[in-house]
Design an enzyme around this catalytic site. Structure first.
Site, PDB file in Angstrom:
ATOM      1  N   SER A 107      13.180   0.154  -2.463  1.00  0.00           N
ATOM      2  CA  SER A 107      13.098  -1.129  -3.191  1.00  0.00           C
ATOM      3  C   SER A 107      13.376  -0.937  -4.681  1.00  0.00           C
ATOM      4  O   SER A 107      14.093  -1.737  -5.290  1.00  0.00           O
ATOM      5  CB  SER A 107      11.741  -1.792  -2.976  1.00  0.00           C
ATOM      6  OG  SER A 107      10.689  -0.885  -3.213  1.00  0.00           O
ATOM      7  N   HIS A 144      10.188   1.495   5.202  1.00  0.00           N
ATOM      8  CA  HIS A 144       9.647   1.299   3.848  1.00  0.00           C
ATOM      9  C   HIS A 144       8.468   0.318   3.952  1.00  0.00           C
ATOM     10  O   HIS A 144       7.535   0.576   4.713  1.00  0.00           O
ATOM     11  CB  HIS A 144      10.797   0.819   2.956  1.00  0.00           C
ATOM     12  CG  HIS A 144      10.533   0.813   1.483  1.00  0.00           C
ATOM     13  ND1 HIS A 144       9.494   1.480   0.903  1.00  0.00           N
ATOM     14  CD2 HIS A 144      11.190   0.201   0.452  1.00  0.00           C
ATOM     15  CE1 HIS A 144       9.520   1.293  -0.414  1.00  0.00           C
ATOM     16  NE2 HIS A 144      10.546   0.503  -0.713  1.00  0.00           N
ATOM     17  N   HIS A 164       6.118  10.849   4.280  1.00  0.00           N
ATOM     18  CA  HIS A 164       6.669  10.355   3.009  1.00  0.00           C
ATOM     19  C   HIS A 164       7.819  11.251   2.568  1.00  0.00           C
ATOM     20  O   HIS A 164       7.811  12.458   2.837  1.00  0.00           O
ATOM     21  CB  HIS A 164       5.594  10.316   1.915  1.00  0.00           C
ATOM     22  CG  HIS A 164       5.953   9.397   0.799  1.00  0.00           C
ATOM     23  ND1 HIS A 164       6.675   9.808  -0.287  1.00  0.00           N
ATOM     24  CD2 HIS A 164       5.731   8.063   0.631  1.00  0.00           C
ATOM     25  CE1 HIS A 164       6.868   8.775  -1.086  1.00  0.00           C
ATOM     26  NE2 HIS A 164       6.302   7.708  -0.557  1.00  0.00           N
ATOM     27  N   ARG A 199      -2.842   6.053  -2.944  1.00  0.00           N
ATOM     28  CA  ARG A 199      -2.910   4.596  -2.713  1.00  0.00           C
ATOM     29  C   ARG A 199      -3.637   4.327  -1.395  1.00  0.00           C
ATOM     30  O   ARG A 199      -4.331   3.332  -1.247  1.00  0.00           O
ATOM     31  CB  ARG A 199      -1.501   3.989  -2.692  1.00  0.00           C
ATOM     32  CG  ARG A 199      -0.730   4.197  -4.002  1.00  0.00           C
ATOM     33  CD  ARG A 199       0.711   3.775  -3.872  1.00  0.00           C
ATOM     34  NE  ARG A 199       1.417   4.523  -2.837  1.00  0.00           N
ATOM     35  CZ  ARG A 199       2.652   4.266  -2.419  1.00  0.00           C
ATOM     36  NH1 ARG A 199       3.324   3.251  -2.951  1.00  0.00           N
ATOM     37  NH2 ARG A 199       3.227   5.004  -1.493  1.00  0.00           N
ATOM     38  N   ASP A 203       0.826   2.524   3.445  1.00  0.00           N
ATOM     39  CA  ASP A 203       0.867   1.466   4.453  1.00  0.00           C
ATOM     40  C   ASP A 203      -0.130   1.663   5.590  1.00  0.00           C
ATOM     41  O   ASP A 203      -0.396   0.729   6.344  1.00  0.00           O
ATOM     42  CB  ASP A 203       2.293   1.359   5.026  1.00  0.00           C
ATOM     43  CG  ASP A 203       3.278   0.937   3.965  1.00  0.00           C
ATOM     44  OD1 ASP A 203       2.945   0.045   3.176  1.00  0.00           O
ATOM     45  OD2 ASP A 203       4.380   1.516   3.898  1.00  0.00           O
TER      46      ASP A 203
HETATM   47  N1  CMX Z   1       6.300   9.813  12.700  1.00  0.00           N
HETATM   48  C1  CMX Z   1       7.214  10.494  13.434  1.00  0.00           C
HETATM   49  N2  CMX Z   1       8.219  11.206  12.905  1.00  0.00           N
HETATM   50  C2  CMX Z   1       8.283  11.258  11.571  1.00  0.00           C
HETATM   51  C3  CMX Z   1       7.345  10.630  10.741  1.00  0.00           C
HETATM   52  C4  CMX Z   1       6.336   9.870  11.357  1.00  0.00           C
HETATM   53  N3  CMX Z   1       5.436   9.174  10.647  1.00  0.00           N
HETATM   54  N4  CMX Z   1       7.674  10.879   9.460  1.00  0.00           N
HETATM   55  C5  CMX Z   1       8.779  11.651   9.486  1.00  0.00           C
HETATM   56  N5  CMX Z   1       9.156  11.866  10.762  1.00  0.00           N
HETATM   57  C6  CMX Z   1      10.350  12.556  11.231  1.00  0.00           C
HETATM   58  C7  CMX Z   1      11.580  11.848  10.676  1.00  0.00           C
HETATM   59  O1  CMX Z   1      11.901  10.685  11.435  1.00  0.00           O
HETATM   60  C8  CMX Z   1      12.616  12.936  10.732  1.00  0.00           C
HETATM   61  O2  CMX Z   1      13.065  13.023  12.066  1.00  0.00           O
HETATM   62  P1  CMX Z   1      14.619  13.328  12.397  1.00  0.00           P
HETATM   63  O3  CMX Z   1      14.847  14.710  11.873  1.00  0.00           O
HETATM   64  O4  CMX Z   1      14.676  13.204  13.872  1.00  0.00           O
HETATM   65  O5  CMX Z   1      15.423  12.287  11.678  1.00  0.00           O
HETATM   66  C9  CMX Z   1      11.799  14.180  10.423  1.00  0.00           C
HETATM   67  O6  CMX Z   1      10.429  13.843  10.702  1.00  0.00           O
HETATM   68  C10 CMX Z   1      11.903  14.626   8.978  1.00  0.00           C
HETATM   69  O7  CMX Z   1      11.553  13.541   8.144  1.00  0.00           O
HETATM   70  P2  CMX Z   1      10.887  13.814   6.708  1.00  0.00           P
HETATM   71  O8  CMX Z   1      11.850  14.596   5.891  1.00  0.00           O
HETATM   72  O9  CMX Z   1       9.509  14.320   6.859  1.00  0.00           O
HETATM   73  O10 CMX Z   1      10.732  12.330   6.152  1.00  0.00           O
HETATM   74  P3  CMX Z   1      11.843  11.411   5.491  1.00  0.00           P
HETATM   75  O11 CMX Z   1      11.836  11.666   4.025  1.00  0.00           O
HETATM   76  O12 CMX Z   1      13.144  11.515   6.189  1.00  0.00           O
HETATM   77  O13 CMX Z   1      11.262   9.941   5.773  1.00  0.00           O
HETATM   78  C11 CMX Z   1       9.609   8.268   5.932  1.00  0.00           C
HETATM   79  C12 CMX Z   1      10.143   9.443   5.106  1.00  0.00           C
HETATM   80  C13 CMX Z   1       8.502   7.577   5.158  1.00  0.00           C
HETATM   81  C14 CMX Z   1      10.739   7.255   6.152  1.00  0.00           C
HETATM   82  C15 CMX Z   1       9.078   8.808   7.286  1.00  0.00           C
HETATM   83  O14 CMX Z   1       7.988   9.671   7.045  1.00  0.00           O
HETATM   84  C16 CMX Z   1       8.671   7.714   8.256  1.00  0.00           C
HETATM   85  O15 CMX Z   1       9.528   7.207   8.989  1.00  0.00           O
HETATM   86  N6  CMX Z   1       7.353   7.324   8.275  1.00  0.00           N
HETATM   87  C17 CMX Z   1       6.899   6.224   9.122  1.00  0.00           C
HETATM   88  C18 CMX Z   1       7.263   4.895   8.476  1.00  0.00           C
HETATM   89  C19 CMX Z   1       6.429   4.639   7.234  1.00  0.00           C
HETATM   90  O16 CMX Z   1       5.213   4.776   7.235  1.00  0.00           O
HETATM   91  N7  CMX Z   1       7.096   4.213   6.147  1.00  0.00           N
HETATM   92  C20 CMX Z   1       6.418   3.804   4.903  1.00  0.00           C
HETATM   93  C21 CMX Z   1       6.572   4.818   3.761  1.00  0.00           C
HETATM   94  C22 CMX Z   1       5.904   4.311   2.502  1.00  0.00           C
HETATM   95  C23 CMX Z   1       6.638   3.120   1.967  1.00  0.00           C
HETATM   96  O17 CMX Z   1       7.789   3.288   1.528  1.00  0.00           O
HETATM   97  O18 CMX Z   1       6.124   2.008   2.068  1.00  0.00           O
END
Ligand code: CMX
Length: 434
Positions: free
Chosen positions: A240, A270, A317, A326, A372
């Protein structure tokens, strides 16, 4: 399937192998200043943005203008008898880096009140949208519709001056922040509360008036103040904030820029994750048919979600490598105000089981909860159970941070953002030479 779609499916299948190979075998190969892994992988860790408004340390979490969340909450002036500060005073802090006196914060409260009124055509637009539109779609559309009010756009049309361009940007930013709570509350009451609306109260500050317009009693005013402050800013690289900054870099005004940023916030990876946490928990509870889940049951639900290829919302994250402060500040609030709440207990149970499971699963770099994971619990407790709406609350808060940032972008004359793309063949060439 059409001929075009069939052909595309074949091309995608062939191409995926190349991308996977580059990531698996050549992620560390340098292409200029970054690696192949960073170019394909969302620019993770690339140091290419500047902001002084907040800084996110992977281990410590966010600092706003150098201050942790508890420090901010302690230092800023509060309305009499309240536990959380004026949001207007926080806007002062983000913009200037200084803590306002109570008199300065109250002066801003009065200024915001003057800017609160939402144009009728915005209300008409919201009413014309299908009632089942997502609240984030409505919220972003309302912001975009108001673009005709932009003082910056007028300033540009009348003859642009780089040195003073921040002033109309500041005006637009302040107008927007003052109006957003009314727009959000209007959407909420139109969609979920029988289309019965509560007028703004000129005696109240931003947090107090939001609670009033939502129709939720105290201490929801303090919940609103806390929410808007903790969700405001998380440095510049999140979707964002980066989108808002990127769009503003084309000299687009604050309305265009914020609307775009809100669209990014509406993504499930996000800001939408806050509604997904509650959706996920509801699903668990439905499956249990009224029974209280044990830790073992919760573990099974978490594994089932992971095994079906979905992420656990509210965990992980891109930058953080520990529990999000947070999350912690909302947990502290829950421990004080709703320690026996059922949903809080389940969310707390998740905190016990999810990190170990994510570690065992072996993918997520950060197994800890983010902002979140906890935010829906408090809303649910105070009666805001329409979880589709939760990201709008995040959006009102996030606006404060991103709008402070683009005001400073304009003040410092940051140029249009334009990174360089390479082709997959160029990456393969670099990999073969490395
Ligand atoms: N559950 C399952 N798998 C997860 C995970 C979770 N909560 N968090 C990361 N992973 C996975 C990723 O999908 C990725 O898988 P692939 O290699 O198959 O693509 C792998 O672990 C590596 O990811 P990462 O480097 O640890 O995390 P990223 O920086 O790529 O992504 C985020 C960060 C937040 C998008 C991810 O942790 C996620 O999808 N979390 C769940 C959604 C969420 O809570 N989002 C809110 C974040 C805060 C905000 O912005 O509001």
């Amino acid at each position: 399937m059409s001929a075009l779609k069939q052909k595309l499916a074949k091309k995608i299948e062939e191409h995926r192998v190349r991308t996977t190979k580059l990531l698996k075998e050549h992620a560390d190969v340098k292409i200029g200043d970054v690696t192949i892994g960073q170019a394909i992988g969302g620019a993770r860790g690339v140091r290419m943005l500047v902001t002084d408004i907040s800084y996110l340390d992977p281990m410590e979490g966010i600092r706003f203008r150098g201050m942790t969340i508890p420090e901010v909450m302690k230092a800023l002036p509060k309305p009499d008898g309240k536990d959380y500060p004026y949001v207007e005073g926080f806007w002062y802090l983000l913009l200037t880096g200084d803590i306002p006196t109570k008199a300065e914060a109250k002066e801003l409260v009065e200024e915001f009140k003057e800017r609160r009124a939402v144009p009728q055509y915005v209300i008409d637009l919201l009413r014309a949208m299908p009632r089942d539109s997502h609240p984030m779609t409505m919220f972003s559309a309302a912001v975009l519709a108001m673009q005709r009010e932009s003082k910056f756009a007028k300033f540009y049309a009348d003859g642009f001056n780089k040195m003073t361009a921040w002033e109309p940007m500041y005006e637009d930013a302040t107008d927007l922040i003052a109006k957003l709570p009314s727009i959000a509350a209007y959407i909420y009451r139109m969609k979920y509360k029988g289309d019965i609306h509560i007028p703004s109260d000129k005696n109240l500050d931003m947090g107090g008036d939001f609670a009033n317009m939502m129709g939720i009693a105290e201490p929801y005013d303090d919940v609103a103040r806390m929410y808007f402050i903790i969700h405001s800013d998380h440095e510049s690289g999140n979707v964002s904030a980066h989108t808002t900054h990127l769009v503003a870099s084309a000299l687009s005004d604050a309305y265009y820029s914020l609307s775009a940023g809100l669209n990014g916030l509406a993504g499930p990876l996000h800001g939408l994750a806050n509604q997904e946490v509650l959706r996920w928990l509801q699903d668990v509870m439905d499956k249990l048919d009224g029974k209280e889940p044990t830790e073992e049951m919760m573990k099974k639900f978490v594994w089932d979600t992971l095994n079906s290829g979905q992420v656990i919302p509210g965990y992980g994250h891109a930058v953080l490598r520990k529990t999000d402060p947070r999350y912690q500040s909302q947990r502290d609030f829950c421990l004080k105000h709703l320690p026996n709440d059922e949903i809080f207990k389940y969310v707390d149970m998740l905190y016990k089981v999810v990190p170990d499971i994510l570690r065992e699963h072996g993918k997520a770099k950060n197994p800890w909860p983010n902002v979140d994971a906890q935010s829906g619990v408090i809303q649910w407790f105070y009666g805001l159970r329409e979880y589709d709406f939760y990201t709008v609350l995040f959006g009102v808060g996030r606006a404060i941070g991103v709008l402070a940032n683009i005001t400073w972008d304009r003040a410092l004359g940051y140029p249009i953002e334009r990174p360089k793309s390479l082709t997959t063949a160029m990456l393969e060439d670099a990999a073969s030479k490395a």
